[in-house]
Write a protein that holds these residues in place. Structure first.
Motif, short mmCIF file in Angstrom:
data_model
loop_
_atom_site.label_atom_id
_atom_site.label_comp_id
_atom_site.label_asym_id
_atom_site.label_seq_id
_atom_site.Cartn_x
_atom_site.Cartn_y
_atom_site.Cartn_z
N ASP A 207 0.76 -1.24 -0.14
CA ASP A 207 -0.01 -0.08 0.05
C ASP A 207 0.83 1.35 -0.04
OD1 ASP A 207 -1.73 1.98 0.44
OD2 ASP A 207 -2.67 1.19 2.08
N HIS A 208 1.14 1.63 -1.08
CA HIS A 208 2.03 3.02 -1.43
C HIS A 208 1.54 4.15 -0.82
CE1 HIS A 208 -0.16 4.32 -4.82
NE2 HIS A 208 -0.39 3.07 -5.11
N SER A 209 -0.01 4.31 -0.60
CA SER A 209 -0.44 5.53 -0.23
C SER A 209 -0.58 6.03 1.28
CB SER A 209 -1.93 5.42 -0.41
OG SER A 209 -2.72 4.35 0.15
N LYS A 210 0.10 4.95 2.02
CA LYS A 210 0.21 5.13 3.62
C LYS A 210 1.19 5.80 4.01
CE LYS A 210 -2.60 1.34 5.33
NZ LYS A 210 -2.88 0.34 6.36
N ARG A 211 1.26 6.93 4.86
CA ARG A 211 2.23 7.50 5.29
C ARG A 211 2.96 6.70 6.49
NH1 ARG A 211 2.87 12.79 3.78
NH2 ARG A 211 3.98 13.20 5.73
N ARG A 212 4.25 6.65 6.38
CA ARG A 212 4.97 5.78 7.26
C ARG A 212 6.24 6.62 8.03
NH1 ARG A 212 3.90 2.69 2.76
NH2 ARG A 212 2.82 0.74 3.21
N SER A 213 6.38 6.19 9.39
CA SER A 213 7.72 6.78 9.76
C SER A 213 8.80 6.25 9.36
CB SER A 213 7.49 6.51 11.47
OG SER A 213 6.59 6.95 12.02
N ALA A 214 10.21 7.13 9.52
CA ALA A 214 11.28 6.63 8.89
C ALA A 214 12.00 5.27 9.66
CB ALA A 214 12.35 7.54 9.17
N ILE A 215 12.50 4.40 9.09
CA ILE A 215 13.10 3.39 9.50
C ILE A 215 14.41 3.71 10.30
CG2 ILE A 215 14.26 1.10 9.04
CD1 ILE A 215 12.74 1.09 6.51
N THR A 216 14.30 3.53 11.54
CA THR A 216 15.33 4.12 12.47
C THR A 216 16.55 3.76 12.12
OG1 THR A 216 13.85 3.92 14.42
CG2 THR A 216 16.10 4.47 14.86
N LEU A 217 17.18 2.55 11.86
CA LEU A 217 18.48 2.14 11.49
C LEU A 217 18.55 0.95 10.34
CD1 LEU A 217 21.54 2.22 12.08
CD2 LEU A 217 20.99 0.60 13.73
N VAL A 218 19.29 1.23 9.43
CA VAL A 218 19.80 -0.23 8.33
C VAL A 218 21.18 -0.07 8.64
CG1 VAL A 218 19.66 -1.04 6.45
CG2 VAL A 218 17.74 0.25 6.99
N PRO A 219 21.68 -1.10 9.26
CA PRO A 219 23.29 -1.42 9.49
C PRO A 219 23.86 -1.52 8.27
CG PRO A 219 22.26 -3.09 10.47
CD PRO A 219 21.13 -2.29 10.10
N SER A 220 25.22 -1.36 8.17
CA SER A 220 25.95 -1.69 6.87
C SER A 220 25.79 -3.42 6.86
CB SER A 220 27.57 -1.39 7.09
OG SER A 220 28.37 -1.76 6.26
N GLY A 221 25.43 -3.57 5.48
CA GLY A 221 25.30 -4.72 5.23
C GLY A 221 23.95 -5.43 5.26
N GLY A 222 23.28 -4.54 6.16
CA GLY A 222 21.86 -5.24 6.40
C GLY A 222 20.79 -4.76 5.39
N LYS A 223 19.46 -5.08 5.42
CA LYS A 223 18.43 -4.89 4.64
C LYS A 223 17.26 -4.86 5.44
CE LYS A 223 17.63 -9.45 3.03
NZ LYS A 223 17.68 -10.35 1.90
N PHE A 224 16.24 -4.07 4.70
CA PHE A 224 14.92 -4.08 5.24
C PHE A 224 13.94 -4.48 4.04
CE2 PHE A 224 10.58 -2.21 6.10
CZ PHE A 224 10.47 -2.42 7.40
N SER A 225 13.20 -5.66 4.22
CA SER A 225 12.50 -6.14 3.22
C SER A 225 10.91 -6.36 3.83
CB SER A 225 13.34 -7.31 2.71
OG SER A 225 12.92 -8.49 3.48
N PHE A 226 9.95 -6.25 2.43
CA PHE A 226 8.67 -6.72 2.68
C PHE A 226 8.10 -7.05 1.62
CE2 PHE A 226 9.91 -2.11 2.43
CZ PHE A 226 9.27 -1.68 1.00
N LEU A 227 7.00 -7.88 1.67
CA LEU A 227 6.29 -8.27 0.43
C LEU A 227 5.67 -7.35 -0.16
CD1 LEU A 227 5.34 -10.92 -1.08
CD2 LEU A 227 3.29 -10.83 0.36
N PHE A 228 5.82 -7.35 -1.85
CA PHE A 228 5.43 -6.37 -2.70
C PHE A 228 4.50 -6.80 -3.64
CE2 PHE A 228 5.95 -4.59 -7.10
CZ PHE A 228 5.56 -3.35 -6.80
N GLY A 229 4.45 -8.22 -3.98
CA GLY A 229 3.22 -8.78 -4.70
C GLY A 229 3.61 -10.20 -5.02
N ILE A 230 2.61 -10.78 -5.77
CA ILE A 230 3.10 -12.34 -6.21
C ILE A 230 3.27 -12.37 -7.63
CG2 ILE A 230 1.72 -14.34 -6.11
CD1 ILE A 230 2.02 -13.31 -3.52
N GLY A 231 4.37 -13.18 -7.86
CA GLY A 231 5.04 -13.24 -9.06
C GLY A 231 3.77 -13.46 -10.27
#
Length: 208
Positions: free
Chosen positions: A74-98
């Motif tokens: 849902d790209h329309s929602k306003r979200r707070s910033a992700i506090t920290l993504v360390p070096s070499g780290g990632k933040f992932s979430f489901l986008f869609g079904i192939g």
């Protein structure tokens, strides 16, 4: 004078090296979902040597096509910033079904979601300035790969259970008028006799 100039250049190089060692670099990209075939995750990976603070992302073009392809994000929602993504780290979430990302609801099968742009923003731990960069993402890179067009097992099981529940509900409606009848056939009867039973019999006796 020569020593002063050399010292100044060394100071600048050391400053640049220190800055590079603490700089973050957030890159948005796709990856397949680890819990089954067919799912596609949107990831924000930090490929820089330093930590990224207050990471945000936004879709800035192409979002009008998301509904046609059943995009889960849902790209329309306003979200707070992700506090920290360390070096070499990632933040992932489901986008869609192939299989949905290659089959629009009102178009030709096999037509993939068009490329769209994502803006990512972040800052380093020692810098108050926000860094912003725009990247283009394209799902067609997964075209023809085995497993991308399959329905995830969890979704397939959920749809099968939903179909079973619908069949049981229809069967219950058919059987509902029958369950209220009891067999009242006596030995002398030549045909089977039915009597309407009481769905809530009183204490100490049975209903007829």
């Amino acid at each position: 004078m020569a020593i002063a100039i050399l010292t100044y250049h060394l100071w600048r190089e050391n400053k640049a090296l220190r800055k590079m060692s603490s700089e973050a670099e957030i890159v948005p990209h796709f990856e397949t979902h680890p819990d089954g075939t067919g799912g596609l995750n949107l990831c924000l990976s930090n490929v820089g040597p330093g930590p990224a603070m207050d990471v945000t992302f936004s879709i800035i073009s192409g979002e009008a096509e998301f509904h046609r392809y059943g995009v889960i994000l849902d790209h329309s929602k306003r979200r707070s910033a992700i506090t920290l993504v360390p070096s070499g780290g990632k933040f992932s979430f489901l986008f869609g079904i192939g299989y949905q990302l290659f089959n629009p609801k009102d178009g030709d099968a096999g037509e993939p979601l068009k490329p769209f742009q994502v803006e990512v923003a972040w800052r380093t731990s020692k810098d108050v300035n926000i860094v912003k960069k725009v990247h283009t993402l394209d799902v067609s890179q997964f075209r023809g790969l085995p497993g991308m067009m399959n329905m995830p097992y969890a979704l397939q099981s959920a749809l099968e259970l939903k179909a079973m529940n619908q069949q049981l509900a229809a069967l219950t409606k058919v059987l509902a008028p029958i369950v209220g009848f009891v067999d009242a056939t006596k030995p002398e009867n030549q045909s089977r006799q039915k009597a309407k039973g009481n769905p809530e019999p009183k204490e100490g006796g049975g209903g007829q």
